[in-house]
Design a protein around this motif. Structure first.
Motif, PDB file in Angstrom:
ATOM      1  N   LEU A  60       8.280   1.416  -1.528  1.00 31.91           N
ATOM      2  CA  LEU A  60       7.114   1.784  -1.735  1.00 31.91           C
ATOM      3  C   LEU A  60       6.229   0.546  -1.199  1.00 31.91           C
ATOM      4  O   LEU A  60       5.038   0.606  -0.951  1.00 31.91           O
ATOM      5  N   ASP A  61       6.451  -0.756  -1.722  1.00 33.19           N
ATOM      6  CA  ASP A  61       5.919  -1.854  -1.264  1.00 33.19           C
ATOM      7  C   ASP A  61       5.568  -1.853   0.511  1.00 33.19           C
ATOM      8  O   ASP A  61       4.382  -2.220   0.925  1.00 33.19           O
ATOM      9  N   SER A  62       6.532  -1.692   1.180  1.00 35.20           N
ATOM     10  CA  SER A  62       6.459  -1.667   2.398  1.00 35.20           C
ATOM     11  C   SER A  62       5.388  -0.440   3.057  1.00 35.20           C
ATOM     12  O   SER A  62       4.643  -0.732   4.264  1.00 35.20           O
ATOM     13  N   THR A  63       5.696   0.587   2.428  1.00 27.80           N
ATOM     14  CA  THR A  63       4.654   1.539   2.784  1.00 27.80           C
ATOM     15  C   THR A  63       3.141   1.221   2.434  1.00 27.80           C
ATOM     16  O   THR A  63       2.283   1.690   3.439  1.00 27.80           O
ATOM     17  N   ASP A  64       2.982   0.671   1.199  1.00 30.06           N
ATOM     18  CA  ASP A  64       1.655   0.385   0.804  1.00 30.06           C
ATOM     19  C   ASP A  64       0.912  -0.676   1.839  1.00 30.06           C
ATOM     20  O   ASP A  64      -0.148  -0.652   1.873  1.00 30.06           O
ATOM     21  N   ARG A  65       1.760  -1.592   2.294  1.00 26.26           N
ATOM     22  CA  ARG A  65       1.043  -2.716   3.101  1.00 26.26           C
ATOM     23  C   ARG A  65       0.955  -2.119   4.591  1.00 26.26           C
ATOM     24  O   ARG A  65       0.131  -2.612   5.198  1.00 26.26           O
TER      25      ARG A  65
END
Length: 66
Positions: A60-65
């Protein structure tokens, strides 16, 4: 009702008692081993569930970035 115990019947009952005690011991040991395996399996599941949760957060963190 009185029953006369013969040596043969005493020997048979004693032998059966010893056999049953051995079976109880074996079943108790087997139960303990299965209980230990179940505890280990549950521990493994908890570890993997935590790891999956960590990976989901990273995803999720990598998708948000992006």
């Amino acid at each position: 009702m009185e029953t006369e115990c013969t040596e043969d019947s005493i020997l048979r009952i004693t032998t059966e008692n010893i056999t049953l005690k051995q079976q109880v011991h074996q079943l108790t040991d087997g139960n303990q081993k299965l209980d230990d395996r179940l505890k280990a399996a549950r521990s493994n599941v908890r570890f993997h569930e935590r790891r999956i949760a960590e990976l989901e957060v990273q995803l999720l963190d990598s998708t948000d970035r992006s």
